[in-house]
Design an enzyme around this catalytic site. Structure first.
Site, mmCIF file in Angstrom:
data_model
loop_
_atom_site.group_PDB
_atom_site.id
_atom_site.type_symbol
_atom_site.label_atom_id
_atom_site.label_comp_id
_atom_site.label_asym_id
_atom_site.label_seq_id
_atom_site.Cartn_x
_atom_site.Cartn_y
_atom_site.Cartn_z
ATOM 1 N N LYS A 77 1.469 74.048 65.171
ATOM 2 C CA LYS A 77 0.384 73.246 64.598
ATOM 3 C C LYS A 77 -0.469 72.589 65.670
ATOM 4 O O LYS A 77 -1.668 72.383 65.469
ATOM 5 C CB LYS A 77 0.947 72.180 63.650
ATOM 6 N N LYS A 125 2.698 84.056 58.272
ATOM 7 C CA LYS A 125 3.134 83.363 57.057
ATOM 8 C C LYS A 125 1.945 83.121 56.119
ATOM 9 O O LYS A 125 0.851 82.816 56.593
ATOM 10 C CB LYS A 125 3.698 82.012 57.507
ATOM 11 N N LYS A 138 -1.553 77.545 53.624
ATOM 12 C CA LYS A 138 -2.664 76.803 53.028
ATOM 13 C C LYS A 138 -3.862 76.743 53.945
ATOM 14 O O LYS A 138 -4.992 76.627 53.508
ATOM 15 C CB LYS A 138 -2.240 75.344 52.814
HETATM 16 P P1 AMP Z 1 4.185 72.648 52.688
HETATM 17 O O1 AMP Z 1 3.069 73.201 51.923
HETATM 18 O O2 AMP Z 1 4.108 72.949 54.138
HETATM 19 O O3 AMP Z 1 4.466 71.217 52.407
HETATM 20 O O4 AMP Z 1 5.463 73.453 52.172
HETATM 21 C C1 AMP Z 1 6.083 73.191 50.930
HETATM 22 C C2 AMP Z 1 7.285 74.089 50.757
HETATM 23 O O5 AMP Z 1 6.865 75.458 50.661
HETATM 24 C C3 AMP Z 1 8.270 74.043 51.932
HETATM 25 O O6 AMP Z 1 9.590 74.076 51.427
HETATM 26 C C4 AMP Z 1 7.958 75.286 52.716
HETATM 27 O O7 AMP Z 1 9.085 75.757 53.416
HETATM 28 C C5 AMP Z 1 7.562 76.258 51.605
HETATM 29 N N1 AMP Z 1 6.633 77.304 52.104
HETATM 30 C C6 AMP Z 1 5.403 77.116 52.638
HETATM 31 N N2 AMP Z 1 4.830 78.294 52.994
HETATM 32 C C7 AMP Z 1 5.723 79.261 52.665
HETATM 33 C C8 AMP Z 1 5.736 80.706 52.763
HETATM 34 N N3 AMP Z 1 4.700 81.378 53.251
HETATM 35 N N4 AMP Z 1 6.842 81.360 52.331
HETATM 36 C C9 AMP Z 1 7.904 80.694 51.812
HETATM 37 N N5 AMP Z 1 7.955 79.349 51.689
HETATM 38 C C10 AMP Z 1 6.896 78.629 52.102
#
Ligand code: AMP
Ligand code: TRP
Length: 333
Positions: free
Chosen positions: A114, A198, A201
């Site tokens: 990041k 990956k 967002k």
């Molecule tokens: P975040 O949006 O970073 O707060 O992530 C929220 C949840 O979604 C966390 O448990 C991440 O590990 C999961 N997550 C985010 N991106 C992915 C992805 N591409 N594949 C699987 N899990 C994800």
């Protein structure tokens, strides 16, 4: 005995299929088991580790709650709240930052990703982000943390911090070391444009992800444009491993339909991608459209969403302040 579940999602907009399959789907299943106590947190303090527009942040907080509820988490059974409203999180993060070692934090790969090339310009908050995450988890004596694969390292750090605090203060078993709950398969959903990246967002191209707010036409279009290779569909696991985009798409299909990977490979072996993509689109529309419709309905009910957060934060605050009191005693405050 039931599990004490805690997990968090950042309110940074564009919740996508990766968030759903990697985390939220698992939240729903865990919350449906009445033996479990579940807490799902909208981690707004984590969101501000990078620059946020306050107006957008407010609306993204509501959208995250709407997504939880639309996906099937019942706010009457589980606690849903936003982190900033329970001040113990910030306080515990400071205290735990005195147990965490800088050497541990500098190994965190998410920070490196990041922060990018110019680490000196990253906020201090982005660096200490995993300490706040440890605070979230440890305040509630959490036993299990459902997350996507990318959060594994942060959970190991959380366990180290808990252990160091307990050792330093002779407070055996005060902070409980949590277990990660990571899906064995399909725990990392990749970008539709690059099978090695990956799904995220923050990726500039919206075509790289299926958003949970996408309508049927958008989903169909994105799958049509998803990157593949010129060969027919793979016929075995070995071949699949070498073809990242195909692997991701078949993984998404298997995860959504609850089919074993081997079975999905056999089902489509040797077929054209276009045929498979049509079926995949159908499955996606079937699973995602009801959620996306429900999200847009809920977004019109701001008061309802705010009342979920208010009620949730009152409940969370009760648990967290109790733990905080004990932390003060242990520290000699
Ligand atoms: P975040 O949006 O970073 O707060 O992530 C929220 C949840 O979604 C966390 O448990 C991440 O590990 C999961 N997550 C985010 N991106 C992915 C992805 N591409 N594949 C699987 N899990 C994800
Ligand atoms: N760091 C997690 C992510 O980016 C979000 C998060 C914050 C979290 N606090 C947490 C996840 C506590 C699980 C438990 O995905």
């Amino acid at each position: 005995m039931g599990k004490k579940i805690f997990s968090g999602v950042q309110p940074t907009g564009n919740l996508h299929l990766g968030n759903y399959l990697g985390a939220i789907k698992n939240f729903v299943e865990l919350s449906n088991d009445k033996d479990n106590d579940c807490i799902f947190c909208v981690v707004d303090l984590h969101a501000i580790t990078v620059k946020q527009n306050p107006k957008e942040l407010r609306s993204n907080i509501r959208e995250t709650v709407a997504t939880f509820v639309a996906s099937g988490i019942d706010p009457k059974k589980s606690i849903i709240f936003n982190q900033s409203k329970v001040t113990a999180h910030s306080e515990a993060a400071w205290i735990l930052s005195c147990s965490a070692r800088t050497g541990w934090l500098s190994r965190m790969t998410q920070f490196k990703e990041k922060a990018g090339k110019d680490k000196e310009k990253a906020s201090v908050g982005l660096y200490s982000y995993p300490v706040l995450m440890a605070a979230d988890i440890l305040l509630y004596d959490t036993t299990h943390v459902p997350v996507g694969d990318d959060q594994k390292q942060h959970l190991e750090l959380c366990r180290d911090i808990a252990q160091k605090f307990n050792n330093d203060f002779g407070a055996e078993n005060f902070f409980k070391a949590p277990e990660p709950l990571i899906q064995k398969q399909f725990s990392r959903i990749m970008s539709l444009k690059d099978g090695l990246k990956k799904m995220s967002k923050s990726e500039l191209s919206d075509l790289s992800r299926i958003n949970l707010t996408d309508n049927a036409d958008q989903i169909i279009n994105k799958i049509k444009k998803a990157k593949t290779d010129p060969l027919p569909m793979p016929s075995n696991n070995e071949e699949l491993d070498k073809r990242h985009e195909a692997k991701n798409l078949i993984g998404i299909y298997s995860s959504l339909t609850g089919t074993k990977l081997e079975k999905s490979i056999n089902e489509f072996s040797g077929k054209n991608f276009s045929e498979f993509k049509e079926i995949l689109s159908q499955v996606l529309v079937e699973k995602i459209s009801p959620i996306s419709n429900e999200i847009s309905k809920l977004l019109a009910e701001k008061n309802f969403l705010d009342s979920i957060l208010l009620e949730g934060s009152e409940k969370a605050d009760k648990i967290a302040s109790k733990k905080m009191k004990k932390i003060h005693e242990i520290l000699g405050f």
